[in-house]
Write a protein that holds these residues in place. Structure first.
Motif, PDB file in Angstrom:
ATOM      1  N   GLN A   1       5.228   8.243  -2.968  1.00 53.94           N
ATOM      2  CA  GLN A   1       5.652   9.272  -3.919  1.00 53.94           C
ATOM      3  C   GLN A   1       5.010   8.982  -5.280  1.00 53.94           C
ATOM      4  N   LEU A   2       3.699   9.169  -5.317  1.00 50.95           N
ATOM      5  CA  LEU A   2       2.877   8.981  -6.500  1.00 50.95           C
ATOM      6  C   LEU A   2       1.853  10.101  -6.551  1.00 50.95           C
ATOM      7  N   ALA A   3       1.287  10.324  -7.707  1.00 47.68           N
ATOM      8  CA  ALA A   3       0.175  11.258  -7.802  1.00 47.68           C
ATOM      9  C   ALA A   3      -0.992  10.735  -6.978  1.00 47.68           C
ATOM     10  N   ILE A   4      -1.791  11.631  -6.430  1.00 48.50           N
ATOM     11  CA  ILE A   4      -2.921  11.223  -5.610  1.00 48.50           C
ATOM     12  C   ILE A   4      -3.882  10.316  -6.371  1.00 48.50           C
ATOM     13  N   ASP A   5      -3.965  10.504  -7.690  1.00 51.64           N
ATOM     14  CA  ASP A   5      -4.865   9.701  -8.514  1.00 51.64           C
ATOM     15  C   ASP A   5      -4.103   8.713  -9.395  1.00 51.64           C
ATOM     16  N   ASP A   6      -2.890   8.334  -8.994  1.00 49.58           N
ATOM     17  CA  ASP A   6      -2.144   7.310  -9.728  1.00 49.58           C
ATOM     18  C   ASP A   6      -2.995   6.037  -9.832  1.00 49.58           C
ATOM     19  N   PRO A   7      -2.959   5.345 -10.973  1.00 50.17           N
ATOM     20  CA  PRO A   7      -3.793   4.142 -11.130  1.00 50.17           C
ATOM     21  C   PRO A   7      -3.593   3.093 -10.041  1.00 50.17           C
ATOM     22  N   LEU A   8      -2.363   2.932  -9.548  1.00 49.24           N
ATOM     23  CA  LEU A   8      -2.143   1.962  -8.478  1.00 49.24           C
ATOM     24  C   LEU A   8      -2.831   2.396  -7.186  1.00 49.24           C
ATOM     25  N   SER A   9      -2.743   3.678  -6.882  1.00 44.73           N
ATOM     26  CA  SER A   9      -3.449   4.177  -5.695  1.00 44.73           C
ATOM     27  C   SER A   9      -4.962   4.061  -5.867  1.00 44.73           C
ATOM     28  N   MET A  10      -5.441   4.294  -7.061  1.00 44.94           N
ATOM     29  CA  MET A  10      -6.883   4.179  -7.300  1.00 44.94           C
ATOM     30  C   MET A  10      -7.364   2.753  -7.036  1.00 44.94           C
ATOM     31  N   ARG A  11      -6.548   1.773  -7.374  1.00 46.20           N
ATOM     32  CA  ARG A  11      -6.918   0.391  -7.060  1.00 46.20           C
ATOM     33  C   ARG A  11      -6.935   0.152  -5.552  1.00 46.20           C
ATOM     34  N   LEU A  12      -6.008   0.786  -4.837  1.00 49.43           N
ATOM     35  CA  LEU A  12      -5.995   0.666  -3.378  1.00 49.43           C
ATOM     36  C   LEU A  12      -7.235   1.317  -2.779  1.00 49.43           C
ATOM     37  N   TYR A  13      -7.617   2.493  -3.269  1.00 52.38           N
ATOM     38  CA  TYR A  13      -8.827   3.142  -2.777  1.00 52.38           C
ATOM     39  C   TYR A  13     -10.064   2.283  -3.056  1.00 52.38           C
ATOM     40  N   GLU A  14     -10.099   1.650  -4.217  1.00 51.75           N
ATOM     41  CA  GLU A  14     -11.238   0.785  -4.544  1.00 51.75           C
ATOM     42  C   GLU A  14     -11.371  -0.340  -3.525  1.00 51.75           C
ATOM     43  N   ALA A  15     -10.229  -0.944  -3.163  1.00 51.63           N
ATOM     44  CA  ALA A  15     -10.257  -2.017  -2.169  1.00 51.63           C
ATOM     45  C   ALA A  15     -10.661  -1.485  -0.803  1.00 51.63           C
ATOM     46  N   ALA A  16     -10.141  -0.312  -0.426  1.00 52.98           N
ATOM     47  CA  ALA A  16     -10.499   0.282   0.861  1.00 52.98           C
ATOM     48  C   ALA A  16     -11.989   0.578   0.922  1.00 52.98           C
ATOM     49  N   SER A  17     -12.552   1.023  -0.193  1.00 52.08           N
ATOM     50  CA  SER A  17     -13.990   1.299  -0.236  1.00 52.08           C
ATOM     51  C   SER A  17     -14.794   0.028  -0.006  1.00 52.08           C
ATOM     52  N   LYS A  18     -14.364  -1.072  -0.600  1.00 53.93           N
ATOM     53  CA  LYS A  18     -15.070  -2.342  -0.409  1.00 53.93           C
ATOM     54  C   LYS A  18     -14.989  -2.820   1.032  1.00 53.93           C
ATOM     55  N   VAL A  19     -13.840  -2.599   1.655  1.00 55.49           N
ATOM     56  CA  VAL A  19     -13.627  -3.070   3.026  1.00 55.49           C
ATOM     57  C   VAL A  19     -14.118  -2.049   4.051  1.00 55.49           C
ATOM     58  N   LYS A  20     -14.434  -0.835   3.584  1.00 57.18           N
ATOM     59  CA  LYS A  20     -14.958   0.238   4.438  1.00 57.18           C
ATOM     60  C   LYS A  20     -13.908   0.724   5.443  1.00 57.18           C
ATOM     61  N   LEU A  21     -12.726   1.055   4.920  1.00 59.12           N
ATOM     62  CA  LEU A  21     -11.660   1.637   5.721  1.00 59.12           C
ATOM     63  C   LEU A  21     -11.391   3.061   5.233  1.00 59.12           C
ATOM     64  N   PRO A  22     -11.671   4.088   6.023  1.00 59.06           N
ATOM     65  CA  PRO A  22     -11.360   5.459   5.599  1.00 59.06           C
ATOM     66  C   PRO A  22      -9.873   5.623   5.338  1.00 59.06           C
ATOM     67  N   VAL A  23      -9.526   6.506   4.413  1.00 53.74           N
ATOM     68  CA  VAL A  23      -8.135   6.699   3.980  1.00 53.74           C
ATOM     69  C   VAL A  23      -7.616   8.033   4.498  1.00 53.74           C
ATOM     70  N   LEU A  24      -6.531   7.992   5.259  1.00 56.73           N
ATOM     71  CA  LEU A  24      -5.862   9.204   5.717  1.00 56.73           C
ATOM     72  C   LEU A  24      -4.597   9.378   4.874  1.00 56.73           C
ATOM     73  N   PHE A  25      -4.534  10.469   4.092  1.00 58.60           N
ATOM     74  CA  PHE A  25      -3.425  10.665   3.159  1.00 58.60           C
ATOM     75  C   PHE A  25      -2.635  11.922   3.487  1.00 58.60           C
ATOM     76  N   HIS A  26      -1.341  11.851   3.209  1.00 54.72           N
ATOM     77  CA  HIS A  26      -0.433  12.996   3.295  1.00 54.72           C
ATOM     78  C   HIS A  26      -0.274  13.552   1.893  1.00 54.72           C
TER      79      HIS A  26
END
Length: 320
Positions: A148-173
């Motif tokens: 329950q955060l904005a799609i571009d919440d700073p905490l989520s953005m840090r998670l996306y950054e890590a996923a990008s480094k590890v090369k894991l696609p993100v499936l979001f609701h």
């Protein structure tokens, strides 16, 4: 035939009698006997026993029987760790453990609630290391991402950054209670631009409502919008702009295609390289999945059917 295909064939044969019995009572089998494509379902879940007396558990073995009854060759199994995501947490560790004997068919994802990044995984390398552990244990994607955060919440953005480094696609609701955004999806546009090499797979009521233009904030939480699709929808605009954006047809996705048949026909063909078959199966009491009717409801070239039913997901998950 490679070892993976041999394993799939062997497991399907061993479970065939159970699958046939299950299919006889399963209304997903149409009245006719038309052959469906073999699917890779990008969105299913497992459930544990404490999800109430009515529903009970959905085990890996039960999931496989249902898959056999519906020509689903493989499925991505998504954890649900955010408090908003499910009745109780379905952890990554549970999904990894339960799918481990069936990795030829059940493809685990991982999930991290981004709010833990603000309290415990405060160092970015810790976050990367956690995702690496999950990836090395078999995870092929990150999701279902449903805080329950904005799609571009700073905490989520840090998670996306890590996923990008590890090369894991993100499936979001996405709706007005998870990965929130505004009409036109400007927050998602910001996210996609920030991580151009990271595939994002959209799912949920707010996401699929955004095939249409002229939306209000309330429209992003309507369960199943009806009627013609107004032009100017955010999804088409964003897919034109960002090649890392995909759509998960599970749950409200099929309703979005069927609400306006002319739009749905053109959209499925136009976005054939970006759409992924899925059901969002999580409960033994579920009976109706309109996703199985899509290839009957529309006149689609065979290559479009193959891409949507499995090839796009295979490519995204590194299975080919």
């Amino acid at each position: 035939m490679n070892q993976s295909r041999l394993a799939i064939a062997r497991r399907t044969f061993v479970g065939q009698s159970l699958a046939m019995a299950f299919a006889m009572s399963n209304p997903l089998r149409a009245a006719d006997d038309r052959t469906r494509p073999e699917y890779l379902d990008i969105h299913v879940h497992l459930a544990q026993q404490w999800y109430g007396e009515k529903h009970g558990a959905l085990t890996a073995t039960q999931l496989l029987r249902w898959m056999d009854a519906n020509q689903i060759e493989q499925a991505a199994v998504l954890p649900l760790v955010s408090p908003e995501a499910f009745w109780y947490p379905v952890t990554t560790e549970f999904v990894l453990r339960e799918t481990e004997p069936f990795r030829d068919r059940l493809i685990p994802f991982c999930a991290i609630d981004p709010r833990v990044i603000g309290t415990h995984l405060t160092d970015q390398q810790q976050l990367v290391d956690m995702l690496l552990r999950y990836r090395d244990a078999g995870a092929r994607g990150l999701g279902e991402h449903k805080p329950q955060l904005a799609i571009d919440d700073p905490l989520s953005m840090r998670l996306y950054e890590a996923a990008s480094k590890v090369k894991l696609p993100v499936l979001f609701h996405m709706d007005n209670k998870a990965n929130m955004d505004r009409p036109g999806l400007p927050g998602l546009a910001k996210t996609l631009a920030a991580f151009p090499d990271l595939p994002f797979i959209g799912h949920g009521k707010g996401w699929w409502a955004s095939i249409a233009g002229g939306l209000t904030q309330e429209d992003l939480h309507v369960s199943y919008p009806e009627g013609p699709v107004q032009p100017g929808g955010a999804i088409d605009k964003l897919m034109d702009q960002f090649p890392n954006l995909y759509g998960d047809l599970s749950s409200s996705g099929a309703h979005a295609m069927l609400r306006d048949r002319e739009f749905g026909q053109e959209f499925l063909v136009r976005r054939a390289d970006r759409l992924l078959f899925g059901t969002d199966y999580y409960d033994l009491t579920q009976r109706e999945f309109l996703q199985f009717s899509l290839f009957d409801a529309f006149t689609l070239p065979s290559d479009v059917q193959r891409k949507i039913s499995r090839e796009n997901s295979q490519r995204l998950l590194g299975l080919v």
